[in-house]
Design an enzyme around this catalytic site. Structure first.
Site: not given
Ligand code: GLC
Length: 434
Positions: A34, A169, A357, A400
């Site tokens: 995503w 996550d 999260w 991030e």
């Molecule tokens: C973490 C995030 C996830 C994302 C990934 C890479 O695992 O929770 O949503 O896609 O990092 O950025």
């Protein structure tokens, strides 16, 4: 603002790797599902070629059953990531491509709405139109995977079997399901986490949670990543708000695209009708005035107020009254000590404004919520959602995720997690330009 735009474009260029974009160096050195969608929107400001290639490369990893994996390991020589392709061993499933290697789970189905977003920006571009014709059936095949294998009882809501699939996550949403997993001594193989040596430990999931992530990964592998066995046995089985809201949004985008180009949208329209109805019937919680995820293994809703429910606005799922309630909630956060929108309920004892999260602000969520609020004409809240993420990025950099409590954010100089982050750059760039 000009500097922010320049920095965002620079980050996207920096993270571009011959055909795809890494989210950030070291911490996430591959292509994430995503992330790629949002990043593609960002690339469209400097190179439509890159925007298209990003999605094309992602779909080169599509499995025969239609699944688009959550990570695509384009390189097999990295040393900073766990679990790597050799731990996933996705090729135990005969339908997983041998190259590129991939993980055995998926992530939110953003690709339909990303495609529509690109088309709105370049409505008559022949390269894009050709690409749409080529990728459209692949995205439908992916949705068909979700509606077939992840919704075996044909309810209209897909399930996830791993917290990583939700994109959120370590959200407290998953705590109860994870506690169901009892791990005996020596039951898990030894493994070494890499994330905690690249980012501060108190901003990452705990060891207890990580063991359970590994357990669920191994459960998928035990079933050769065949979905039936997973559905029957996984202790983690959740119909998530965000996953289903994003799927609904993308269904609608594909229907709109299909109509424009005279492509068949019959199947999409059937899924869409059923999904919107059941999302409202099953996931709306009248006591909390929001949508909540459903624990399909335990057979009860996961009654927390959190960010996934807000994304329903982007999918245009709520009616006017429900939308008003969501908007009121978001506005009330603004009137308190918070940027909007924190990833978890600020009044819950499980809220942690710094841990991944469980409370921080995420740019791609603000992007979706901003557009969701605009859908319903909540301009004033939408502008705050946009201004908040721009303020955080201007002060702290393209991180991030970010501190969600204003009084705490005032005393720190940076964001959390990885820096020079691709989807942060892409989403802020797009918000600045919109
Ligand atoms: C973490 C995030 C996830 C994302 C990934 C890479 O695992 O929770 O949503 O896609 O990092 O950025």
């Amino acid at each position: 603002m000009e500097k922010l735009v320049g920095d965002a474009k620079h980050i996207l260029k920096l993270n571009w790797k011959e055909g795809f974009t890494i989210p950030t160096a070291k911490l996430y050195p591959f292509q994430w599902n995503w992330d790629s969608g949002f990043t593609s929107i960002g690339h469209s400001y400097t190179s439509l070629d890159h925007a298209v290639k990003e999605l094309d490369t992602l779909f080169s990893s599509q499995w025969e059953n239609g699944m688009v994996p959550h990570i695509v390991f384009h390189s097999e020589t990295e040393t900073t990531y766990f679990p790597y392709y050799d731990f996933w061993e996705s090729n135990v499933n005969p339908g997983a491509p041998n190259k590129p290697k991939s993980s055995g789970i998926t992530q939110p189905a953003v690709h339909g709405f990303v495609l529509e977003n690109l088309l709105e920006k370049f409505p008559d571009n022949q390269q894009l139109i050709d690409f749409i014709r080529q990728i459209f059936p692949k995205i439908i095949k992916y949705h068909r995977f979700l509606y077939t294998y992840r919704d075996p009882e044909r309810e209209g809501l897909m399930f996830i079997y791993h917290p990583w699939e939700s994109g959120r996550d370590n959200s407290p949403l998953w705590d109860e399901s994870l506690e169901r997993i009892k791990i005996g001594k020596g039951e898990l193989p030894e493994y070494e986490r890499r994330d905690t040596s690249l980012a501060p430990v108190d901003e990452r999931p705990t060891a207890y949670q990580y063991d359970r992530y590994v357990y669920l990964l191994l459960l998928g592998k035990k079933f050769l990543y065949e979905q039936r066995g997973i559905f029957e046995e996984s202790p983690f089985l959740v119909q998530d708000t965000l996953m289903n809201a994003v799927l609904i949004k993308s269904n609608q985008s594909l229907i709109n695209i299909g109509k424009r180009f005279g492509l068949d949208t019959g199947e999409l329209e059937e899924w869409q009708q059923q999904s919107v109805r059941i999302f409202n019937e099953k996931l709306w919680n009248p006591s909390l005035n929001t949508y909540t995820a459903y624990d399909a293994r335990a057979g009860h809703p996961i009654t927390y107020k959190e960010i996934g429910g807000m994304v329903s606005l982007y999918g245009e799922i709520p009616n006017e009254q429900q939308a008003n309630q969501l908007n009121d909630y978001l506005w009330s956060l603004h009137e308190r000590d918070y940027f909007i929108c924190p990833s978890f309920d600020v009044d819950s004892p499980l809220f942690d404004s710094k841990r991944y999260w469980r409370g921080p602000i995420w740019s791609q969520m603000n992007w979706m919520i901003y557009h969701g609020l605009k859908n319903y004409g909540f301009e004033r809240t939408a502008e705050v959602v946009k201004a908040d993420i721009i303020e955080l990025v201007s002060k702290h950099g393209f991180y991030e995720y970010f501190e969600s409590q204003k009084s705490l954010a005032a005393n720190i100089n940076s964001g959390y997690g990885g820096g020079n982050f691709s989807w942060t750059a892409a989403c802020v760039l797009d918000l600045l330009k919109s």
